[in-house]
Write an enzyme that holds these catalytic residues in place. Structure first.
Site, PDB file in Angstrom:
ATOM      1  N   GLY A  45       0.834  -1.189   0.000  1.00 47.60           N
ATOM      2  CA  GLY A  45       0.000   0.000   0.000  1.00 47.60           C
ATOM      3  C   GLY A  45       0.869   1.239   0.000  1.00 47.60           C
ATOM      4  N   GLN A  50       2.971   9.958   1.377  1.00 52.27           N
ATOM      5  CA  GLN A  50       4.259   9.249   1.347  1.00 52.27           C
ATOM      6  C   GLN A  50       5.066   9.561   0.096  1.00 52.27           C
ATOM      7  OE1 GLN A  50       2.376   5.218   2.340  1.00 52.27           O
ATOM      8  NE2 GLN A  50       4.357   5.150   3.384  1.00 52.27           N
ATOM      9  N   CYS A  98       6.221  -0.044   7.304  1.00 50.04           N
ATOM     10  CA  CYS A  98       5.765   1.112   6.537  1.00 50.04           C
ATOM     11  C   CYS A  98       6.938   1.639   5.716  1.00 50.04           C
ATOM     12  CB  CYS A  98       5.268   2.198   7.496  1.00 50.04           C
ATOM     13  SG  CYS A  98       4.721   3.698   6.673  1.00 50.04           S
ATOM     14  N   LEU A  99       6.689   1.975   4.468  1.00 55.19           N
ATOM     15  CA  LEU A  99       7.771   2.478   3.616  1.00 55.19           C
ATOM     16  C   LEU A  99       8.370   3.769   4.168  1.00 55.19           C
ATOM     17  CD1 LEU A  99       6.209   1.825   0.091  1.00 55.19           C
ATOM     18  CD2 LEU A  99       7.896   0.426   1.298  1.00 55.19           C
ATOM     19  N   HIS A 140      -4.178   1.111   7.894  1.00 49.92           N
ATOM     20  CA  HIS A 140      -2.809   1.645   7.911  1.00 49.92           C
ATOM     21  C   HIS A 140      -2.685   2.814   6.919  1.00 49.92           C
ATOM     22  CE1 HIS A 140       1.728   1.155   8.029  1.00 49.92           C
ATOM     23  NE2 HIS A 140       1.539   1.918   6.982  1.00 49.92           N
ATOM     24  N   GLU A 141      -3.160   2.610   5.688  1.00 48.94           N
ATOM     25  CA  GLU A 141      -3.048   3.655   4.664  1.00 48.94           C
ATOM     26  C   GLU A 141      -3.922   4.855   5.017  1.00 48.94           C
ATOM     27  OE1 GLU A 141      -0.627   3.460   2.742  1.00 48.94           O
ATOM     28  OE2 GLU A 141      -0.258   1.353   3.167  1.00 48.94           O
ATOM     29  N   HIS A 144      -2.403   7.372   7.221  1.00 45.98           N
ATOM     30  CA  HIS A 144      -1.509   8.330   6.559  1.00 45.98           C
ATOM     31  C   HIS A 144      -2.265   9.598   6.150  1.00 45.98           C
ATOM     32  CE1 HIS A 144       2.291   6.235   6.392  1.00 45.98           C
ATOM     33  NE2 HIS A 144       1.747   5.149   5.872  1.00 45.98           N
TER      34      HIS A 144
HETATM   35 NI    NI Z   1       2.688   3.249   5.852  1.00 52.86          NI
END
Ligand code: NI
Length: 185
Positions: A45, A50, A98-99, A140-141, A144
Protein backbone atom coordinates in the site's frame (compact mmCIF):
# COMPACT_ATOMS: atom_id res chain seq x y z
CA UNK A 1 7.91 7.46 -12.74
CA UNK A 2 9.22 6.27 -9.39
CA UNK A 3 8.89 9.01 -6.77
CA UNK A 4 11.00 9.45 -3.63
CA UNK A 5 9.26 8.23 -0.47
CA UNK A 6 8.87 10.66 2.43
CA UNK A 7 10.11 9.30 5.74
CA UNK A 8 9.49 9.77 9.44
CA UNK A 9 10.14 13.36 10.43
CA UNK A 10 8.76 14.84 7.20
CA UNK A 11 5.98 17.31 8.08
CA UNK A 12 3.83 16.14 5.14
CA UNK A 13 3.30 12.84 6.97
CA UNK A 14 1.75 14.73 9.90
CA UNK A 15 -0.79 16.78 7.96
CA UNK A 16 -4.45 15.88 7.53
CA UNK A 17 -4.69 15.34 3.77
CA UNK A 18 -7.20 17.26 1.64
CA UNK A 19 -9.96 15.73 -0.47
CA UNK A 20 -9.69 16.00 -4.26
CA UNK A 21 -12.23 16.18 -7.06
CA UNK A 22 -12.26 14.92 -10.65
CA UNK A 23 -10.61 18.18 -11.79
CA UNK A 24 -7.43 17.37 -9.85
CA UNK A 25 -4.67 18.05 -12.35
CA UNK A 26 -2.66 15.10 -13.63
CA UNK A 27 -4.52 12.56 -11.48
CA UNK A 28 -4.13 9.57 -13.82
CA UNK A 29 -0.40 10.15 -14.12
CA UNK A 30 -0.03 10.68 -10.37
CA UNK A 31 -1.80 7.38 -9.67
CA UNK A 32 0.46 5.63 -12.21
CA UNK A 33 3.46 7.07 -10.36
CA UNK A 34 2.08 5.85 -7.05
CA UNK A 35 1.76 2.31 -8.42
CA UNK A 36 5.28 2.43 -9.85
CA UNK A 37 6.70 3.70 -6.55
CA UNK A 38 4.81 1.11 -4.49
CA UNK A 39 5.89 -1.83 -6.64
CA UNK A 40 9.47 -0.60 -6.80
CA UNK A 41 9.64 -0.50 -2.99
CA UNK A 42 7.79 -3.82 -2.51
CA UNK A 43 4.92 -2.23 -0.59
CA UNK A 44 1.34 -3.51 -0.48
CA UNK A 45 0.00 0.00 0.00
CA UNK A 46 1.03 3.60 -0.53
CA UNK A 47 -0.65 6.87 0.47
CA UNK A 48 -0.16 10.19 -1.33
CA UNK A 49 1.56 11.93 1.63
CA UNK A 50 4.26 9.25 1.35
CA UNK A 51 5.21 10.73 -1.99
CA UNK A 52 4.91 14.28 -0.71
CA UNK A 53 1.33 15.23 -1.60
CA UNK A 54 -1.16 15.95 1.13
CA UNK A 55 -4.24 14.67 -0.71
CA UNK A 56 -6.70 11.89 0.11
CA UNK A 57 -5.52 9.13 -2.22
CA UNK A 58 -4.07 5.73 -1.41
CA UNK A 59 -3.46 2.62 -3.45
CA UNK A 60 -3.29 -1.00 -2.33
CA UNK A 61 -2.33 -4.23 -4.03
CA UNK A 62 -2.26 -7.33 -1.85
CA UNK A 63 -3.02 -9.74 -4.70
CA UNK A 64 0.45 -11.24 -4.23
CA UNK A 65 -0.73 -12.64 -0.88
CA UNK A 66 -3.74 -14.47 -2.35
CA UNK A 67 -2.02 -17.83 -1.83
CA UNK A 68 -2.36 -17.39 1.92
CA UNK A 69 -5.62 -15.41 1.90
CA UNK A 70 -7.76 -16.23 -1.17
CA UNK A 71 -10.07 -13.24 -0.62
CA UNK A 72 -7.14 -10.96 -1.47
CA UNK A 73 -7.13 -12.24 -5.08
CA UNK A 74 -8.79 -9.05 -6.38
CA UNK A 75 -7.58 -6.65 -3.70
CA UNK A 76 -5.95 -4.09 -5.97
CA UNK A 77 -7.63 -0.72 -5.67
CA UNK A 78 -7.35 3.03 -5.71
CA UNK A 79 -9.09 4.74 -2.79
CA UNK A 80 -9.96 8.41 -3.26
CA UNK A 81 -11.54 10.58 -0.53
CA UNK A 82 -11.96 7.50 1.64
CA UNK A 83 -13.88 7.72 4.87
CA UNK A 84 -13.93 4.86 7.36
CA UNK A 85 -17.51 4.90 8.60
CA UNK A 86 -17.20 2.17 11.16
CA UNK A 87 -14.59 -0.09 12.73
CA UNK A 88 -15.85 -3.24 14.37
CA UNK A 89 -15.04 -6.87 15.15
CA UNK A 90 -12.18 -7.83 17.46
CA UNK A 91 -8.98 -6.07 18.41
CA UNK A 92 -6.11 -7.92 16.79
CA UNK A 93 -2.37 -7.41 16.93
CA UNK A 94 -0.24 -7.92 13.82
CA UNK A 95 3.26 -7.03 12.77
CA UNK A 96 3.33 -3.97 10.50
CA UNK A 97 5.92 -2.14 8.50
CA UNK A 98 5.77 1.11 6.54
CA UNK A 99 7.77 2.48 3.62
CA UNK A 100 8.07 5.73 5.57
CA UNK A 101 9.60 3.90 8.55
CA UNK A 102 12.27 1.79 6.86
CA UNK A 103 13.70 -1.04 8.94
CA UNK A 104 11.00 -0.85 11.59
CA UNK A 105 8.40 -3.55 12.24
CA UNK A 106 6.10 -3.57 15.26
CA UNK A 107 2.92 -5.24 16.43
CA UNK A 108 -0.03 -2.91 15.99
CA UNK A 109 -3.50 -3.54 17.39
CA UNK A 110 -6.41 -2.71 15.09
CA UNK A 111 -10.06 -3.69 14.60
CA UNK A 112 -10.55 -6.70 12.35
CA UNK A 113 -13.43 -5.24 10.32
CA UNK A 114 -14.29 -1.93 8.72
CA UNK A 115 -16.97 -0.23 6.67
CA UNK A 116 -15.51 2.28 4.23
CA UNK A 117 -16.89 4.74 1.69
CA UNK A 118 -14.60 5.94 -1.09
CA UNK A 119 -14.37 6.90 -4.73
CA UNK A 120 -12.38 4.91 -7.25
CA UNK A 121 -10.10 6.42 -9.92
CA UNK A 122 -13.19 7.18 -12.04
CA UNK A 123 -14.88 8.92 -9.09
CA UNK A 124 -17.50 6.20 -8.80
CA UNK A 125 -18.59 5.95 -5.17
CA UNK A 126 -18.36 2.65 -3.28
CA UNK A 127 -19.34 1.54 0.19
CA UNK A 128 -17.74 -1.75 1.20
CA UNK A 129 -16.86 -3.91 4.16
CA UNK A 130 -13.43 -5.39 4.60
CA UNK A 131 -12.00 -7.78 7.14
CA UNK A 132 -8.70 -9.43 8.00
CA UNK A 133 -5.57 -8.36 6.18
CA UNK A 134 -7.45 -6.07 3.77
CA UNK A 135 -9.02 -4.18 6.70
CA UNK A 136 -5.58 -3.83 8.26
CA UNK A 137 -3.92 -2.47 5.13
CA UNK A 138 -6.75 0.01 4.58
CA UNK A 139 -6.58 1.25 8.18
CA UNK A 140 -2.81 1.65 7.91
CA UNK A 141 -3.05 3.65 4.66
CA UNK A 142 -6.02 5.64 5.94
CA UNK A 143 -3.96 6.68 8.96
CA UNK A 144 -1.51 8.33 6.56
CA UNK A 145 -4.32 10.62 5.35
CA UNK A 146 -5.01 11.60 8.95
CA UNK A 147 -1.38 12.44 9.60
CA UNK A 148 -0.82 9.28 11.63
CA UNK A 149 1.85 6.59 11.50
CA UNK A 150 1.77 3.08 12.90
CA UNK A 151 4.19 4.02 15.70
CA UNK A 152 1.46 6.30 17.08
CA UNK A 153 -0.44 3.14 18.06
CA UNK A 154 2.38 1.83 20.23
CA UNK A 155 2.57 2.20 23.99
CA UNK A 156 4.52 5.21 25.32
CA UNK A 157 7.12 2.80 26.68
CA UNK A 158 7.58 1.03 23.35
CA UNK A 159 7.81 4.36 21.57
CA UNK A 160 10.43 5.56 24.00
CA UNK A 161 12.49 2.43 23.36
CA UNK A 162 12.32 3.14 19.63
CA UNK A 163 13.29 6.79 19.95
CA UNK A 164 16.86 6.29 18.76
CA UNK A 165 15.75 4.30 15.74
CA UNK A 166 13.15 6.92 14.85
CA UNK A 167 15.74 9.69 15.12
CA UNK A 168 18.03 7.76 12.81
CA UNK A 169 15.23 7.27 10.29
CA UNK A 170 14.44 11.00 10.31
CA UNK A 171 18.11 11.71 9.53
CA UNK A 172 18.08 9.26 6.66
CA UNK A 173 20.40 6.82 8.45
CA UNK A 174 18.66 3.80 7.00
CA UNK A 175 19.35 1.04 4.54
CA UNK A 176 16.67 1.13 1.88
CA UNK A 177 16.38 -0.25 -1.61
CA UNK A 178 14.25 2.67 -2.81
CA UNK A 179 14.59 6.42 -3.15
CA UNK A 180 13.72 8.43 -0.05
CA UNK A 181 13.31 12.12 0.66
CA UNK A 182 15.18 13.05 3.83
CA UNK A 183 13.29 15.59 5.98
CA UNK A 184 14.68 19.10 5.76
CA UNK A 185 16.91 18.32 2.78
NI1 NI B 1 2.69 3.25 5.85
Amino acid sequence: MILPVTIYGDPVLRKVAKPIDAEYKGLAEFIENMWATMYHSDGVGLAAPQVGRSVRIFVVDATGLADEEPELADFKKVFINAEIIERFGDDEGMNEGCLSLPGLREDVTRKTEILIRYQDENFVEHEEEYSGFAARVIQHEYDHLEGKLFVDHLSPLRKRLLKGKLTNISKGKVNVGYKIRIPGK
